[in-house]
Design a protein around this motif. Structure first.
Motif, PDB file in Angstrom:
ATOM      1  N   SER A 172       4.431   6.121   1.793  1.00  0.00           N
ATOM      2  CA  SER A 172       5.735   5.785   2.356  1.00  0.00           C
ATOM      3  C   SER A 172       5.694   4.443   3.084  1.00  0.00           C
ATOM      4  O   SER A 172       6.592   3.603   2.917  1.00  0.00           O
ATOM      5  CB  SER A 172       6.198   6.887   3.309  1.00  0.00           C
TER       6      SER A 172
ATOM      7  N   THR B   8       5.361   1.686   0.439  1.00  0.00           N
ATOM      8  CA  THR B   8       6.613   1.500  -0.292  1.00  0.00           C
ATOM      9  C   THR B   8       7.648   0.787   0.566  1.00  0.00           C
ATOM     10  O   THR B   8       8.385  -0.095   0.078  1.00  0.00           O
ATOM     11  CB  THR B   8       7.165   2.863  -0.745  1.00  0.00           C
ATOM     12  N   TYR B   9       7.707   1.149   1.834  1.00  0.00           N
ATOM     13  CA  TYR B   9       8.654   0.493   2.735  1.00  0.00           C
ATOM     14  C   TYR B   9       8.345  -0.996   2.864  1.00  0.00           C
ATOM     15  O   TYR B   9       9.255  -1.841   2.782  1.00  0.00           O
ATOM     16  CB  TYR B   9       8.609   1.165   4.105  1.00  0.00           C
ATOM     17  N   LYS B  10       7.078  -1.330   3.034  1.00  0.00           N
ATOM     18  CA  LYS B  10       6.703  -2.731   3.196  1.00  0.00           C
ATOM     19  C   LYS B  10       7.006  -3.533   1.931  1.00  0.00           C
ATOM     20  O   LYS B  10       7.525  -4.656   1.987  1.00  0.00           O
ATOM     21  CB  LYS B  10       5.212  -2.836   3.548  1.00  0.00           C
ATOM     22  N   CYS B  11       6.674  -2.953   0.761  1.00  0.00           N
ATOM     23  CA  CYS B  11       6.920  -3.657  -0.504  1.00  0.00           C
ATOM     24  C   CYS B  11       8.412  -3.825  -0.768  1.00  0.00           C
ATOM     25  O   CYS B  11       8.859  -4.880  -1.234  1.00  0.00           O
ATOM     26  CB  CYS B  11       6.255  -2.898  -1.655  1.00  0.00           C
ATOM     27  N   THR B  12       9.206  -2.790  -0.475  1.00  0.00           N
ATOM     28  CA  THR B  12      10.660  -2.893  -0.670  1.00  0.00           C
ATOM     29  C   THR B  12      11.261  -3.949   0.243  1.00  0.00           C
ATOM     30  O   THR B  12      12.127  -4.743  -0.179  1.00  0.00           O
ATOM     31  CB  THR B  12      11.312  -1.523  -0.396  1.00  0.00           C
ATOM     32  N   ARG B  13      10.795  -3.986   1.472  1.00  0.00           N
ATOM     33  CA  ARG B  13      11.280  -5.011   2.396  1.00  0.00           C
ATOM     34  C   ARG B  13      10.909  -6.414   1.918  1.00  0.00           C
ATOM     35  O   ARG B  13      11.719  -7.349   2.001  1.00  0.00           O
ATOM     36  CB  ARG B  13      10.708  -4.758   3.782  1.00  0.00           C
ATOM     37  N   GLN B  14       9.718  -6.561   1.350  1.00  0.00           N
ATOM     38  CA  GLN B  14       9.283  -7.859   0.848  1.00  0.00           C
ATOM     39  C   GLN B  14      10.129  -8.290  -0.351  1.00  0.00           C
ATOM     40  O   GLN B  14      10.538  -9.458  -0.453  1.00  0.00           O
ATOM     41  CB  GLN B  14       7.801  -7.797   0.457  1.00  0.00           C
ATOM     42  N   ILE B  15      10.417  -7.349  -1.263  1.00  0.00           N
ATOM     43  CA  ILE B  15      11.226  -7.683  -2.441  1.00  0.00           C
ATOM     44  C   ILE B  15      12.634  -8.099  -2.028  1.00  0.00           C
ATOM     45  O   ILE B  15      13.195  -9.088  -2.541  1.00  0.00           O
ATOM     46  CB  ILE B  15      11.262  -6.479  -3.410  1.00  0.00           C
ATOM     47  N   LEU B  16      13.240  -7.344  -1.107  1.00  0.00           N
ATOM     48  CA  LEU B  16      14.591  -7.683  -0.653  1.00  0.00           C
ATOM     49  C   LEU B  16      14.616  -9.039   0.054  1.00  0.00           C
ATOM     50  O   LEU B  16      15.546  -9.833  -0.159  1.00  0.00           O
ATOM     51  CB  LEU B  16      15.107  -6.587   0.283  1.00  0.00           C
TER      52      LEU B  16
ATOM     53  N   ASN C 210       2.660  -6.323  -8.853  1.00  0.00           N
ATOM     54  CA  ASN C 210       2.700  -5.346  -7.755  1.00  0.00           C
ATOM     55  C   ASN C 210       1.668  -5.675  -6.685  1.00  0.00           C
ATOM     56  O   ASN C 210       1.938  -5.561  -5.471  1.00  0.00           O
ATOM     57  CB  ASN C 210       2.454  -3.944  -8.298  1.00  0.00           C
TER      58      ASN C 210
ATOM     59  N   GLU D  21       2.393  -6.553  -2.667  1.00  0.00           N
ATOM     60  CA  GLU D  21       1.683  -5.918  -1.555  1.00  0.00           C
ATOM     61  C   GLU D  21       0.952  -6.957  -0.705  1.00  0.00           C
ATOM     62  O   GLU D  21       0.968  -6.879   0.531  1.00  0.00           O
ATOM     63  CB  GLU D  21       0.686  -4.892  -2.107  1.00  0.00           C
TER      64      GLU D  21
END
Length: 373
Positions: A132, A135-143, A262, A266
């Protein structure tokens, strides 16, 4: 110079050889016990007697009515029997022996404790928690990258090679679709030519006046159908090779590219976290977080470098394999099509032998029920 102190009566208790008290000593002991009890309590007279060694009546307290009213506060003196003293001595000896044994065992070497079994539920919860957070860190980076707020690591040379590979894959897929369409149409044409040849043969037998004319056309259509089947075999071999190249070899490389991307996300996510922590204050609370973030950043950096190296190696081998495969397949396709439309049946068959292509006999695709049994 010796000074004699007055003796107390209890100090004159004598013991016989077998552990029994003399009558005079027992009498003096009972008298002292009476004087030690304060007046006015209306309690019973108590005195202790000791019996022979091993007797079951040792330590019995006898009670009687209290009669004396005089008060003497003196400490009673109790003489236990030899049996009780022997048991106390044995217990003390056992305790001391156990203590010595324990000290010897503790000094003999380290005590290894069995490791407690790990709880599977706790391990799963820990894995879910880590997933979790990641995933949160990667989603924040993509956004943040899509919104133009975050920075991303770019390898210009490698990114250019990956883009060329994806563009080539799209073009090869288009060639593959066109070749499949050509094979489908050629198959229909060959089937039509074969049916037409059979129809000319039937008419040649039933029309004596046009026997030769129908016969020529029947032979021509059957020859074209045969050459079409040979060309169709070459085209199907071309399609199979290009399909393997596009949907297996190139796709496998693109899977590695996806893993590399990916790992890059990260790496950038944990790099951003480390930069934010380094910009903040450094105190007792933030220093452990900075150290932990540094370790995670280093771990993902090593993973990113490894995946980048894997992609570079795969792209290199893919390029060599692609050139070799497409060179052979393009030569095959050209020679087969040229020989077919030139009407050179011998050259067309030679082309298939050169590339070790075996034609399927018409009707051999499906087996009858009895043959399958």
């Amino acid at each position: 110079m010796s000074q004699e102190f007055p003796r107390h009566a209890a100090a004159e208790i004598t013991v016989t050889g077998n552990g029994e008290l003399e009558d005079s000593s027992e009498h003096i002991f009972n008298r002292d016990m009476k004087h030690s009890i304060p007046p006015g309590l209306n309690m019973s007279e108590t005195h202790m007697t000791s019996s022979n060694y091993g007797s079951s009546s040792e330590g019995i307290i006898e009670a009687g009515p209290y009669q004396d009213s005089s008060v003497h506060f003196q400490s009673p003196v109790i003489s236990p029997s030899s049996a009780a003293a022997s048991r106390l001595a044995n217990q003390s000896s056992d305790l001391s022996t156990a203590s010595v044994d324990f000290k010897e065992e503790s000094q003999s070497g380290p005590v290894v404790l069995a490791e407690e079994a790990k709880n599977p539920a706790i391990e799963k919860l820990e894995l879910v928690r880590k997933w979790s957070v990641n995933t949160y860190k990667c989603t924040r980076q993509i956004l943040s990258e899509k919104l133009g707020r975050g920075s991303r690591t770019v390898d210009l040379e490698l990114e250019a090679q990956i883009e060329v590979l994806r563009d080539n894959k799209r073009k090869y897929e288009n060639v593959l679709r066109l070749a499949q369409t050509l094979a489908t149409q050629l198959h229909q044409m060959v089937l039509t030519q074969r049916q037409l040849g059979d129809a000319f043969t039937d008419l040649s037998m039933k029309s004596p006046e046009l026997h030769e004319e129908f016969g020529y056309n029947a032979e021509t259509q059957k020859l074209l159908a045969k050459n079409g089947e040979t060309l169709l075999g070459a085209i199907n071999f071309f399609i199979s090779s290009v399909n393997t190249l596009v949907n297996k070899t190139i796709e496998d490389t693109l899977v590695t590219v996806k893993q590399y991307e990916n790992a890059r996300i990260e790496y950038d996510a944990y790099r951003t976290d480390l930069e934010e922590l380094n910009l903040g204050p450094r105190d007792a609370n933030t220093l452990p977080k900075i150290e932990q973030s540094q370790q995670l950043f280093q771990m993902h950096k090593e993973k990113y470098d490894k995946m980048r190296s894997n992609v570079s190696v795969k792209l290199k081998f893919l390029e060599e394999n692609k050139v070799k495969v497409l060179h052979n397949q393009l030569v095959l396709f050209h020679n087969a099509v040229a020989a077919y439309y030139a009407g050179n049946q011998q050259q067309l068959e030679q082309t298939l032998k050169q590339f070790h292509i075996k034609l399927k006999i018409p009707g051999s695709d499906g087996m009858s029920f009895l043959e399958q049994q």
